[in-house]
Design a protein around this motif. Structure first.
Motif, short mmCIF file in Angstrom:
data_model
loop_
_atom_site.label_atom_id
_atom_site.label_comp_id
_atom_site.label_asym_id
_atom_site.label_seq_id
_atom_site.Cartn_x
_atom_site.Cartn_y
_atom_site.Cartn_z
N LEU A 1 5.77 8.01 -16.00
CA LEU A 1 4.99 9.15 -15.54
C LEU A 1 4.86 10.14 -16.70
O LEU A 1 5.86 10.51 -17.32
CB LEU A 1 5.70 9.81 -14.35
CG LEU A 1 5.05 11.02 -13.69
CD1 LEU A 1 3.65 10.68 -13.19
CD2 LEU A 1 5.92 11.51 -12.53
N SER A 2 3.62 10.55 -16.98
CA SER A 2 3.41 11.52 -18.06
C SER A 2 3.06 12.91 -17.51
O SER A 2 3.35 13.91 -18.15
CB SER A 2 2.30 11.03 -19.00
OG SER A 2 1.08 10.86 -18.29
N VAL B 1 13.24 11.28 -13.48
CA VAL B 1 13.67 9.97 -13.98
C VAL B 1 12.45 9.17 -14.45
O VAL B 1 12.48 8.54 -15.51
CB VAL B 1 14.46 9.19 -12.90
CG1 VAL B 1 14.75 7.77 -13.38
CG2 VAL B 1 15.77 9.92 -12.57
N ALA B 2 11.37 9.21 -13.67
CA ALA B 2 10.16 8.47 -14.03
C ALA B 2 9.61 8.94 -15.38
O ALA B 2 9.13 8.13 -16.18
CB ALA B 2 9.10 8.63 -12.94
N LYS C 1 0.81 -1.23 0.00
CA LYS C 1 0.00 0.00 0.00
C LYS C 1 0.84 1.27 0.00
O LYS C 1 0.29 2.38 -0.07
CB LYS C 1 -0.91 0.01 1.23
CG LYS C 1 -1.93 -1.12 1.25
CD LYS C 1 -2.85 -1.01 2.46
CE LYS C 1 -3.85 -2.15 2.47
NZ LYS C 1 -4.80 -2.02 3.59
N LEU C 2 2.15 1.14 0.08
CA LEU C 2 3.03 2.32 0.14
C LEU C 2 3.06 3.05 -1.19
O LEU C 2 2.90 2.45 -2.25
CB LEU C 2 4.44 1.90 0.53
CG LEU C 2 4.62 1.35 1.95
CD1 LEU C 2 6.00 0.74 2.11
CD2 LEU C 2 4.38 2.44 2.99
N SER C 3 3.31 4.35 -1.11
CA SER C 3 3.45 5.19 -2.30
C SER C 3 4.87 5.70 -2.41
O SER C 3 5.54 5.95 -1.40
CB SER C 3 2.49 6.38 -2.23
OG SER C 3 1.16 5.96 -2.42
N CYS C 4 5.32 5.88 -3.63
CA CYS C 4 6.68 6.36 -3.89
C CYS C 4 6.84 7.79 -3.37
O CYS C 4 5.97 8.64 -3.62
CB CYS C 4 6.96 6.31 -5.38
SG CYS C 4 8.67 6.73 -5.82
N PRO C 5 7.93 8.09 -2.66
CA PRO C 5 8.19 9.49 -2.27
C PRO C 5 8.59 10.30 -3.51
O PRO C 5 9.75 10.35 -3.90
CB PRO C 5 9.37 9.37 -1.29
CG PRO C 5 9.44 7.92 -0.91
CD PRO C 5 8.93 7.17 -2.09
N LEU C 6 7.60 10.90 -4.12
CA LEU C 6 7.80 11.58 -5.41
C LEU C 6 8.39 12.96 -5.20
O LEU C 6 7.78 13.83 -4.57
CB LEU C 6 6.46 11.67 -6.14
CG LEU C 6 6.44 12.45 -7.46
CD1 LEU C 6 7.38 11.82 -8.49
CD2 LEU C 6 5.01 12.51 -8.01
N ASP C 7 9.61 13.17 -5.73
CA ASP C 7 10.23 14.50 -5.68
C ASP C 7 10.78 14.84 -7.06
O ASP C 7 10.55 14.12 -8.03
CB ASP C 7 11.31 14.57 -4.60
CG ASP C 7 12.50 13.66 -4.88
OD1 ASP C 7 12.58 13.05 -5.97
OD2 ASP C 7 13.39 13.57 -4.00
N LEU D 1 0.64 3.39 -9.81
CA LEU D 1 -0.01 2.39 -10.66
C LEU D 1 1.03 1.65 -11.50
O LEU D 1 1.02 0.42 -11.59
CB LEU D 1 -1.05 3.06 -11.55
CG LEU D 1 -1.92 2.15 -12.41
CD1 LEU D 1 -2.83 1.30 -11.54
CD2 LEU D 1 -2.76 2.99 -13.38
N ASN D 2 1.97 2.40 -12.08
CA ASN D 2 2.97 1.79 -12.94
C ASN D 2 4.01 0.99 -12.16
O ASN D 2 4.48 -0.05 -12.62
CB ASN D 2 3.65 2.87 -13.80
CG ASN D 2 2.75 3.35 -14.91
OD1 ASN D 2 2.02 2.55 -15.52
ND2 ASN D 2 2.74 4.65 -15.18
#
Length: 254
Positions: free
Chosen positions: A213-214, A206-207, A194-200, A228-229
């Motif tokens: 990621l679009s 990079v994503a 259930k964890l989410s990526c620490p998006l910075d 999701l990906n």
């Protein structure tokens, strides 16, 4: 790059960066200083809270926070007095100041005295594949105490379309069952799935280059797309790929 090639590439990068060498340049080293569960989770929460900007300064100021609490964070949280809070007033990390620090001490005491502790609060309100509602409800509980309005900005709310990078990073530290000695995995009531990526900015850039990621902004909608990906590649441990994305961005300039 095919989906299989991308997964193989990122799996290799996880192995490269998800090891103990990572700790020495990352604020995850702060909770590693402690052995008692409550000390670990409080040290992690406070150091994750100030984890933005220069990494050396984050680590330096996180150590200072621990020293101001006598290197016994749980005992300080539960038994501090007004004089103890006054000694925090000169602390500053970017826009997080001593008054914010004092409010966080009181908020944490409230969480332990009235809500059963940090793990108990975050374990409530879990959704099937997300902890974002849990974060939202945690913030509400944390600020049930009297506090300065300005202090609220230091805990993000994903239900307001924030990527909540720092608190998702904190949850990775506490929840992820890491056999490599980086993430601590001391919370057993939340599934790493259930964890989410620490998006910075680093992981986001990079994503996008890897077409995971679009969306251009690093916000809550972008986080949902990235999650999701990543879950397609590893539904049980999707945030292990944070090591790959972050490592590629910070250490390799990918």
């Amino acid at each position: 790059m095919t989906q299989t090639e991308l997964k193989d590439f990122l799996d290799e990068k996880v192995i490269q960066y998800n090891n103990q060498d990572f700790i020495e340049s990352d604020p995850v080293q702060i909770p590693h200083l402690f052995s008692q569960k409550e000390d670990i989770e409080i040290a992690g929460f406070l150091s994750a809270t100030i984890a933005w900007g220069n990494r050396k300064m984050i680590i330096k100021n996180s150590h200072q926070m621990m020293e101001l609490m006598g290197n016994t964070p749980y005992d300080f949280i539960m038994s501090h007095n007004d004089d103890d809070i006054a000694r925090l007033e000169n602390f500053v990390h970017r826009t997080f100041n001593g008054k914010d620090f004092g409010s966080f001490i009181k908020g944490l005491q409230h969480i332990y005295k009235n809500h059963g502790g940090l793990e108990a609060v975050f374990s409530k309100n879990q959704e099937e594949d997300s902890l974002q509602k849990s974060i939202h409800e945690f913030k509400k509980a944390f600020f049930e105490i009297e506090h300065l309005q300005r202090t609220q900005k230091h805990i993000s709310d994903p239900l307001n379309n924030s990527a909540a990078k720092r608190i998702n990073m904190y949850l990775r530290w506490m929840v992820r069952q890491d056999t490599k000695g980086v993430d601590l995995g001391i919370w057993k009531n939340i599934s790493p799935a259930k964890l989410s990526c620490p998006l910075d900015v680093h992981s986001g850039n990079v994503a996008r280059k890897l077409e995971l990621l679009s969306r251009k902004q690093n916000d809550g909608k972008a986080l949902a797309e990235l999650d999701l990906n990543l879950r397609k590649m590893d539904p049980l441990d999707p945030v292990k790929y944070d090591f790959a994305l972050f490592g590629l961005g910070v250490f390799e300039g990918f």
